[in-house]
Design a protein around this motif. Structure first.
Motif, PDB file in Angstrom:
ATOM      1  N   ALA A  30      61.989  85.482  12.320  1.00  9.03           N
ATOM      2  CA  ALA A  30      61.807  86.758  13.017  1.00  9.03           C
ATOM      3  C   ALA A  30      62.463  86.705  14.399  1.00  9.03           C
ATOM      4  O   ALA A  30      62.562  85.629  15.006  1.00  9.03           O
ATOM      5  N   PRO A  31      62.896  87.855  14.905  1.00  8.95           N
ATOM      6  CA  PRO A  31      63.515  87.890  16.240  1.00  8.95           C
ATOM      7  C   PRO A  31      62.621  87.307  17.336  1.00  8.95           C
ATOM      8  O   PRO A  31      63.109  86.715  18.288  1.00  8.95           O
ATOM      9  N   GLY A  32      61.312  87.430  17.186  1.00  4.24           N
ATOM     10  CA  GLY A  32      60.385  86.882  18.183  1.00  4.24           C
ATOM     11  C   GLY A  32      59.765  85.567  17.783  1.00  4.24           C
ATOM     12  O   GLY A  32      58.736  85.169  18.337  1.00  4.24           O
ATOM     13  N   TYR A  33      60.383  84.854  16.826  1.00  2.00           N
ATOM     14  CA  TYR A  33      59.843  83.570  16.341  1.00  2.00           C
ATOM     15  C   TYR A  33      59.511  82.641  17.502  1.00  2.00           C
ATOM     16  O   TYR A  33      60.274  82.518  18.462  1.00  2.00           O
ATOM     17  N   VAL A  34      58.354  81.964  17.393  1.00  2.94           N
ATOM     18  CA  VAL A  34      57.928  80.998  18.407  1.00  2.94           C
ATOM     19  C   VAL A  34      57.583  79.689  17.713  1.00  2.94           C
ATOM     20  O   VAL A  34      56.825  79.672  16.744  1.00  2.94           O
ATOM     21  N   ASN A  35      58.146  78.591  18.208  1.00  5.74           N
ATOM     22  CA  ASN A  35      57.796  77.250  17.746  1.00  5.74           C
ATOM     23  C   ASN A  35      56.820  76.683  18.772  1.00  5.74           C
ATOM     24  O   ASN A  35      57.204  76.405  19.904  1.00  5.74           O
ATOM     25  N   HIS A  36      55.570  76.521  18.362  1.00 10.08           N
ATOM     26  CA  HIS A  36      54.528  76.066  19.286  1.00 10.08           C
ATOM     27  C   HIS A  36      54.498  74.550  19.465  1.00 10.08           C
ATOM     28  O   HIS A  36      53.620  74.034  20.124  1.00 10.08           O
TER      29      HIS A  36
ATOM     30  N   GLU B  43      67.519  81.681  17.310  1.00 10.26           N
ATOM     31  CA  GLU B  43      68.293  80.768  18.162  1.00 10.26           C
ATOM     32  C   GLU B  43      67.550  79.463  18.402  1.00 10.26           C
ATOM     33  O   GLU B  43      68.174  78.411  18.557  1.00 10.26           O
ATOM     34  N   ALA B  44      66.219  79.504  18.428  1.00 14.57           N
ATOM     35  CA  ALA B  44      65.432  78.274  18.622  1.00 14.57           C
ATOM     36  C   ALA B  44      65.687  77.296  17.481  1.00 14.57           C
ATOM     37  O   ALA B  44      65.845  76.087  17.705  1.00 14.57           O
ATOM     38  N   ILE B  45      65.751  77.802  16.265  1.00 19.34           N
ATOM     39  CA  ILE B  45      66.017  76.947  15.102  1.00 19.34           C
ATOM     40  C   ILE B  45      67.456  76.472  15.125  1.00 19.34           C
ATOM     41  O   ILE B  45      67.749  75.297  14.893  1.00 19.34           O
ATOM     42  N   LYS B  46      68.377  77.363  15.418  1.00 19.94           N
ATOM     43  CA  LYS B  46      69.800  76.989  15.441  1.00 19.94           C
ATOM     44  C   LYS B  46      70.054  75.860  16.438  1.00 19.94           C
ATOM     45  O   LYS B  46      70.751  74.896  16.131  1.00 19.94           O
ATOM     46  N   ILE B  47      69.488  75.986  17.637  1.00 20.04           N
ATOM     47  CA  ILE B  47      69.673  74.953  18.664  1.00 20.04           C
ATOM     48  C   ILE B  47      69.081  73.630  18.190  1.00 20.04           C
ATOM     49  O   ILE B  47      69.700  72.574  18.342  1.00 20.04           O
ATOM     50  N   SER B  48      67.889  73.673  17.611  1.00 21.73           N
ATOM     51  CA  SER B  48      67.249  72.442  17.125  1.00 21.73           C
ATOM     52  C   SER B  48      68.085  71.781  16.037  1.00 21.73           C
ATOM     53  O   SER B  48      68.302  70.571  16.057  1.00 21.73           O
TER      54      SER B  48
ATOM     55  N   GLU C 195      56.109  82.290  13.356  1.00 17.82           N
ATOM     56  CA  GLU C 195      55.699  81.228  14.276  1.00 17.82           C
ATOM     57  C   GLU C 195      55.415  79.963  13.485  1.00 17.82           C
ATOM     58  O   GLU C 195      55.184  80.008  12.279  1.00 17.82           O
ATOM     59  N   SER C 196      55.474  78.842  14.188  1.00 20.16           N
ATOM     60  CA  SER C 196      55.169  77.560  13.546  1.00 20.16           C
ATOM     61  C   SER C 196      54.600  76.598  14.575  1.00 20.16           C
ATOM     62  O   SER C 196      54.777  76.762  15.774  1.00 20.16           O
ATOM     63  N   TRP C 197      53.886  75.610  14.052  1.00 17.38           N
ATOM     64  CA  TRP C 197      53.292  74.537  14.844  1.00 17.38           C
ATOM     65  C   TRP C 197      53.720  73.234  14.184  1.00 17.38           C
ATOM     66  O   TRP C 197      53.539  73.056  12.987  1.00 17.38           O
ATOM     67  N   THR C 198      54.271  72.315  14.941  1.00 23.42           N
ATOM     68  CA  THR C 198      54.759  71.056  14.390  1.00 23.42           C
ATOM     69  C   THR C 198      54.087  69.886  15.096  1.00 23.42           C
ATOM     70  O   THR C 198      53.914  69.903  16.315  1.00 23.42           O
ATOM     71  N   CYS C 199      53.721  68.891  14.310  1.00 21.04           N
ATOM     72  CA  CYS C 199      53.209  67.638  14.866  1.00 21.04           C
ATOM     73  C   CYS C 199      53.768  66.502  14.017  1.00 21.04           C
ATOM     74  O   CYS C 199      54.176  66.709  12.886  1.00 21.04           O
ATOM     75  N   TRP C 200      53.820  65.316  14.562  1.00 18.81           N
ATOM     76  CA  TRP C 200      54.340  64.164  13.824  1.00 18.81           C
ATOM     77  C   TRP C 200      53.414  62.988  14.024  1.00 18.81           C
ATOM     78  O   TRP C 200      52.581  62.983  14.924  1.00 18.81           O
TER      79      TRP C 200
END
Length: 146
Positions: free
Chosen positions: A31-37, A49-54, A120-125
């Motif tokens: 989505a245009p307002g996607y947020v990776n938390h 763009e957040a995904i593309k940069i990553s 939106e997504s939340w990532t942990c490792w």
């Protein structure tokens, strides 16, 4: 969208964007307002763009970078992905370089899908592993220098 469609969408993100480098797909599935938390790099950019940069960051730093799906569960708008990211250090196999094979980082990403887009997504490792420390340090150092 059905849970099966959400599952397919996440597999498509892993295979086509992360492993295949298809950055144009990010414009359609995020989505245009996607947020990776969460994640390994600061969340300074939103939307596709957040995904593309990553993806560019990881694939440039580690050309043999691959993500594999361990588990993928969906319920309503929520998708839970357990993954393993594999990279071969750029110095592996280089004469005089450290004698190390591929590194693996394992983690989970929880996403929310609305009307066919990840919003939106939340990532942990897994914390504490030697591989996690090396990969995190390498990514952050590379991001600062580039």
């Amino acid at each position: 969208m059905s849970t099966e469609q959400n599952r397919h969408l996440v597999r498509q993100v892993i295979e086509e964007i992360w492993n295949g480098g298809d950055l144009d797909l990010a414009d359609r599935v995020f989505a245009p307002g996607y947020v990776n938390h969460g994640g390994l790099i600061p969340d300074l950019v939103r939307g596709p763009e957040a995904i593309k940069i990553s993806v560019v960051l990881y694939r440039t730093a580690f050309p043999r970078f691959r993500v594999t799906v361990i588990d993928l569960l969906t319920q309503g708008q929520t998708v839970a992905l357990r993954w393993a990211a594999h990279r071969t250090p750029p110095y592996a196999g280089v004469q005089g370089g450290p004698d190390r094979g591929p590194d693996t980082l394992r983690g989970m990403t929880f996403g929310r899908v609305v009307e066919g887009q990840i919003i939106e997504s939340w990532t942990c490792w897994e914390p504490g592993g030697a591989e996690e420390l090396v990969i995190v340090q390498d990514i952050r150092a590379w991001a600062r220098s580039g």
